[in-house]
Design a protein around this motif. Sequence first.
Motif, PDB file in Angstrom:
ATOM      1  N   GLY A  85      27.259 149.938  68.635  1.00 36.56           N
ATOM      2  CA  GLY A  85      27.823 149.307  69.822  1.00 36.56           C
ATOM      3  C   GLY A  85      28.987 148.371  69.536  1.00 36.56           C
ATOM      4  N   LEU A  86      29.035 147.796  68.320  1.00 40.08           N
ATOM      5  CA  LEU A  86      30.148 146.882  68.044  1.00 40.08           C
ATOM      6  C   LEU A  86      31.466 147.647  68.087  1.00 40.08           C
ATOM      7  CD1 LEU A  86      30.334 143.981  65.498  1.00 40.08           C
ATOM      8  CD2 LEU A  86      32.244 145.547  65.747  1.00 40.08           C
ATOM      9  N   LYS A 140      11.251 151.163  78.399  1.00 39.35           N
ATOM     10  CA  LYS A 140      11.241 150.836  76.957  1.00 39.35           C
ATOM     11  C   LYS A 140       9.814 150.521  76.497  1.00 39.35           C
ATOM     12  CE  LYS A 140      14.630 148.231  75.278  1.00 39.35           C
ATOM     13  NZ  LYS A 140      15.464 147.085  74.894  1.00 39.35           N
ATOM     14  N   GLY A 154      22.931 140.873  66.399  1.00 37.07           N
ATOM     15  CA  GLY A 154      22.461 140.944  67.788  1.00 37.07           C
ATOM     16  C   GLY A 154      22.177 142.383  68.202  1.00 37.07           C
ATOM     17  N   GLU A 155      22.823 143.331  67.552  1.00 35.67           N
ATOM     18  CA  GLU A 155      22.575 144.744  67.846  1.00 35.67           C
ATOM     19  C   GLU A 155      21.157 145.057  67.367  1.00 35.67           C
ATOM     20  OE1 GLU A 155      22.277 148.934  67.608  1.00 35.67           O
ATOM     21  OE2 GLU A 155      22.117 147.630  65.872  1.00 35.67           O
ATOM     22  N   GLU A 156      20.358 145.732  68.203  1.00 35.42           N
ATOM     23  CA  GLU A 156      18.913 145.727  67.950  1.00 35.42           C
ATOM     24  C   GLU A 156      18.489 146.349  66.627  1.00 35.42           C
ATOM     25  OE1 GLU A 156      17.065 147.516  71.316  1.00 35.42           O
ATOM     26  OE2 GLU A 156      17.924 149.491  70.950  1.00 35.42           O
ATOM     27  N   GLY A 158      17.321 145.321  81.218  1.00 34.24           N
ATOM     28  CA  GLY A 158      17.589 144.378  80.132  1.00 34.24           C
ATOM     29  C   GLY A 158      18.797 143.503  80.395  1.00 34.24           C
ATOM     30  N   ARG A 159      18.642 142.215  80.095  1.00 33.93           N
ATOM     31  CA  ARG A 159      19.723 141.237  80.326  1.00 33.93           C
ATOM     32  C   ARG A 159      20.608 141.051  79.098  1.00 33.93           C
ATOM     33  NH1 ARG A 159      17.603 142.391  85.157  1.00 33.93           N
ATOM     34  NH2 ARG A 159      17.578 140.653  86.606  1.00 33.93           N
ATOM     35  N   GLY A 160      20.347 141.796  78.017  1.00 37.40           N
ATOM     36  CA  GLY A 160      21.121 141.599  76.782  1.00 37.40           C
ATOM     37  C   GLY A 160      22.459 142.323  76.768  1.00 37.40           C
ATOM     38  N   ASN A 204      15.186 138.969  71.160  1.00 33.81           N
ATOM     39  CA  ASN A 204      16.544 138.851  70.631  1.00 33.81           C
ATOM     40  C   ASN A 204      17.191 137.565  71.139  1.00 33.81           C
ATOM     41  OD1 ASN A 204      19.184 139.186  69.871  1.00 33.81           O
ATOM     42  ND2 ASN A 204      19.312 141.346  70.458  1.00 33.81           N
ATOM     43  N   ILE A 252      26.786 140.933  64.257  1.00 35.35           N
ATOM     44  CA  ILE A 252      26.241 142.293  64.332  1.00 35.35           C
ATOM     45  C   ILE A 252      24.714 142.270  64.413  1.00 35.35           C
ATOM     46  CG2 ILE A 252      26.272 142.603  61.802  1.00 35.35           C
ATOM     47  CD1 ILE A 252      26.819 145.334  64.472  1.00 35.35           C
ATOM     48  N   ASN A 259      13.740 142.891  73.087  1.00 30.39           N
ATOM     49  CA  ASN A 259      14.197 142.439  74.404  1.00 30.39           C
ATOM     50  C   ASN A 259      14.932 141.109  74.316  1.00 30.39           C
ATOM     51  OD1 ASN A 259      11.452 143.997  75.819  1.00 30.39           O
ATOM     52  ND2 ASN A 259      13.475 144.209  76.724  1.00 30.39           N
ATOM     53  N   PHE A 296      19.122 148.468  79.868  1.00 32.87           N
ATOM     54  CA  PHE A 296      18.107 149.532  79.790  1.00 32.87           C
ATOM     55  C   PHE A 296      16.856 149.099  80.561  1.00 32.87           C
ATOM     56  CE2 PHE A 296      14.862 152.211  77.924  1.00 32.87           C
ATOM     57  CZ  PHE A 296      15.522 153.426  77.855  1.00 32.87           C
ATOM     58  N   ASP A 326      19.697 136.147  69.471  1.00 30.65           N
ATOM     59  CA  ASP A 326      20.844 136.042  68.567  1.00 30.65           C
ATOM     60  C   ASP A 326      22.075 135.500  69.307  1.00 30.65           C
ATOM     61  OD1 ASP A 326      21.726 136.406  65.860  1.00 30.65           O
ATOM     62  OD2 ASP A 326      23.117 137.874  66.663  1.00 30.65           O
ATOM     63  N   GLU A 327      22.148 135.787  70.585  1.00 33.82           N
ATOM     64  CA  GLU A 327      23.192 135.249  71.466  1.00 33.82           C
ATOM     65  C   GLU A 327      24.540 135.043  70.749  1.00 33.82           C
ATOM     66  OE1 GLU A 327      22.960 133.125  75.364  1.00 33.82           O
ATOM     67  OE2 GLU A 327      22.723 131.456  74.025  1.00 33.82           O
ATOM     68  N   GLY A 328      25.047 136.126  70.172  1.00 36.42           N
ATOM     69  CA  GLY A 328      26.285 135.992  69.405  1.00 36.42           C
ATOM     70  C   GLY A 328      27.540 136.361  70.168  1.00 36.42           C
TER      71      GLY A 328
HETATM   72  C1  LIG Z   1      27.292 144.098  68.517  1.00 34.84           C
HETATM   73  C2  LIG Z   1      26.149 143.879  69.457  1.00 34.84           C
HETATM   74  C3  LIG Z   1      25.646 142.590  69.614  1.00 34.84           C
HETATM   75  C4  LIG Z   1      24.574 142.374  70.465  1.00 34.84           C
HETATM   76  N1  LIG Z   1      24.124 141.086  70.613  1.00 34.84           N
HETATM   77  C5  LIG Z   1      23.049 140.871  71.413  1.00 34.84           C
HETATM   78  C6  LIG Z   1      22.509 139.562  71.550  1.00 34.84           C
HETATM   79  O1  LIG Z   1      23.019 138.593  70.958  1.00 34.84           O
HETATM   80  N2  LIG Z   1      21.437 139.384  72.346  1.00 34.84           N
HETATM   81  C7  LIG Z   1      20.842 140.453  73.005  1.00 34.84           C
HETATM   82  O2  LIG Z   1      19.837 140.257  73.688  1.00 34.84           O
HETATM   83  N3  LIG Z   1      21.339 141.691  72.905  1.00 34.84           N
HETATM   84  C8  LIG Z   1      22.404 141.926  72.118  1.00 34.84           C
HETATM   85  N4  LIG Z   1      22.875 143.207  71.990  1.00 34.84           N
HETATM   86  C9  LIG Z   1      22.136 144.295  72.684  1.00 34.84           C
HETATM   87  C10 LIG Z   1      20.930 144.716  71.858  1.00 34.84           C
HETATM   88  O3  LIG Z   1      21.320 145.754  70.972  1.00 34.84           O
HETATM   89  C11 LIG Z   1      19.779 145.252  72.748  1.00 34.84           C
HETATM   90  O4  LIG Z   1      20.298 146.196  73.638  1.00 34.84           O
HETATM   91  C12 LIG Z   1      19.074 144.165  73.531  1.00 34.84           C
HETATM   92  O5  LIG Z   1      18.630 143.108  72.707  1.00 34.84           O
HETATM   93  C13 LIG Z   1      17.871 144.786  74.234  1.00 34.84           C
HETATM   94  O6  LIG Z   1      17.270 143.837  75.067  1.00 34.84           O
HETATM   95  P1  LIG Z   1      17.248 144.017  76.640  1.00 34.84           P
HETATM   96  O7  LIG Z   1      16.840 145.429  76.915  1.00 34.84           O
HETATM   97  O8  LIG Z   1      16.232 143.039  77.103  1.00 34.84           O
HETATM   98  O9  LIG Z   1      18.625 143.724  77.134  1.00 34.84           O
HETATM   99  C14 LIG Z   1      23.976 143.453  71.163  1.00 34.84           C
HETATM  100  C15 LIG Z   1      24.493 144.742  71.013  1.00 34.84           C
HETATM  101  C16 LIG Z   1      25.571 144.951  70.174  1.00 34.84           C
HETATM  102  C17 LIG Z   1      26.113 146.336  70.034  1.00 34.84           C
END
Ligand SMILES: Cc1cc2nc3c(=O)[nH]c(=O)nc-3n(C[C@H](O)[C@H](O)[C@H](O)COP(=O)(O)O)c2cc1C
Length: 614
Positions: A552-553, A237, A346-348, A226-228, A254, A344, A382, A232, A256-258
């Motif tokens: 995670g935050l 998954k 962005g957390e899944e 995962g690139r987020g 996802n 927040i 994802n 993982f 949300d790119e925060g």
């Molecule tokens: C506070 C917080 C913010 C997050 N923000 C993002 C986000 O903006 N974009 C994102 O893809 N993952 C974000 N994540 C990770 C996601 O919870 C999740 O691991 C991810 O979207 C899974 O996608 P991936 O497996 O393709 O990486 C964030 C996690 C935390 C704890």
Amino acid sequence: MPTTAETAVATICESFGHDRTRLLDILLSVQSRLGCIGDAAVDALAAELGMPRVEVAGVVSFYSFLTAKPRGRVVIRLCDDVPDRMLGADRVGSGLEEELGIHFGETTADGLFTLEHASCIGMSDQAPAALFNDVVVPNLGPGAARRLVSEIRRQPEVGDLRRLLVREYGDGQNAHDLVRSGVKNNLRRAGEVIFAERAANAGLAKALAMTPAEVIRQVKTARLRGRGGAGFPTGMKWEFTRAAAAEQRYLICNADEGEPGTFKDRVILTERPDLLIEGMTIAGYAIGASRGLLYLRGEYAYLSAYLEDVLARRRAAGLLGESIGGRPGFDFDVRIQLGAGAYICGEETALISSCEGLRGDPKNRPPFPAQRGYLGKPTAVNNVETLCCVPRILEMGAGWFAAIGSGKSTGTKLLSVSGDCTRRGVYEVPLGTRLAAVLEMCGAEEPLAVQVGGPSGQMVGAADFAREICFDDLTTGGALVVFGPGRDPLAIASQYLAFFIHESCGYCTPCRVGNVLLKERLDCILAGRGEAADLDYLSALAATVKTASRCGLGQTSPNPVLSTLRSFRPFYEARLTTPVEGRQAGFDLAARLAEAGRLAGRQPAGVEAGGATR
Ligand SMILES: Cc1cc2nc3c(=O)[nH]c(=O)nc-3n(C[C@H](O)[C@H](O)[C@H](O)COP(=O)(O)O)c2cc1C
Ligand code: SF4
């Protein structure tokens, strides 16, 4: 006679089928119609949707883009992230305050303007930037900001804000009619995976010729992670999600790119939207989902008409909807879920709450989303970039993908590079690329530090520049902020803590209170009132917040303190009132900060004059 609020709410609820899981969309529509979601609207919503009033009000108060009180017809949200401050956001803010005659948080007497700060609007490569309603205005200076305000005042109606802003600023390099902004893409380096030229839908065609289990096997063989941020393994998954017994499963992208300093998904969404939807469709096929959601952060609302158009085009071409690609039984479609300004989310699990029309509170795990996610059904979440890798893996082969990158980190990574460098923008590099090589590409001269992975990542110094960007070494969701000589790592860490304090959902004490205590002690040291024992206090408290926080935050929020203590300890020690054993001899803090003169026109105290408060 029904009130205006009641009538509007009834019509809007009707258009969403009185579905309370669409509450976020309903609230955004109500606000757009009425200007705010006041008491009468909350009462009407509670009655129409059959939910307690306090729940509706709780959702309104959670999201920073929703408001219970009237705001101006034009809401200006000036980004006050670190790169924006480095490039003069404070001066833009003062210019706006003077021109408008109000302070941040206030509305002009004529009800035309409200002035606010935003945490990060995903424009660090063209900072300082602001949102005027949903229109992004990049590269703002104080003069331009003032001119814009007076131009808008001259308009009898704020009807076409976008046309006005485009006239003032040009349309960037944006060739897409429906993108409502003058934002540039700043794609500096296209790699082999995401931004390579390719035959459209070649990955989808290959996937549909396989069984879902074979598609998952390809993704596992490619060792896609995962690139987020968390890295993982994607195939695993999907396997978990597919294995969970249910009639309906969901895929959520996802977007949300925060994470402050990250903007690479913005560029994908603008330049490779078809690749993304193709990836979502393949993922839907693999996990057995017929419904997908694209969670688009509220700050990127300017992209929603453009993305809706992409979806409509794909539906018309038989690439979304029923029997996709002529394959009976494979139905899949995508709905865009707009966010409303909450990091927040962005957390899944918080993202799933938000999609369900709730406050964006994280959920307890287990159960994991793959078992029990959106609406209680198995859900794969994802990142945008992850999903874009999938069609390329299917199209070119898992072996091709696995051969790019290094060791356990296969493929390329998109980096959002900003800060003190001459070529800010998005770089697609093979995983395993050394940080020093990226610094050279982006024109960073004698960098003092780099924030890798945003505030939740780590701040590294020259001793780490030879390290590799990959899952086994320097991990990053994509943000790299470069700090030149003369920047103050402690002032930057303090501003990042302010960000976490602002964005904490407040549910658990270690995060809600711990980050405030960390910032207080750090600011005390910054002000020259710290003692040697404070460094131990910071380390111990940071460790507690990391281990005792629920999501995670909180688990990553002390990283600015921990990583600066590790990489920039002399900046702490030089400020202490009591001596520290083994203190680095010859470290001259004043001289280090005075080097800021080389960073023309900026303040020597680090991020901005006066430190790091919001
Ligand atoms: C506070 C917080 C913010 C997050 N923000 C993002 C986000 O903006 N974009 C994102 O893809 N993952 C974000 N994540 C990770 C996601 O919870 C999740 O691991 C991810 O979207 C899974 O996608 P991936 O497996 O393709 O990486 C964030 C996690 C935390 C704890
Ligand atoms: S760690 Fe912070 S953001 Fe996460 S649940 Fe606790 S208070 Fe909320």
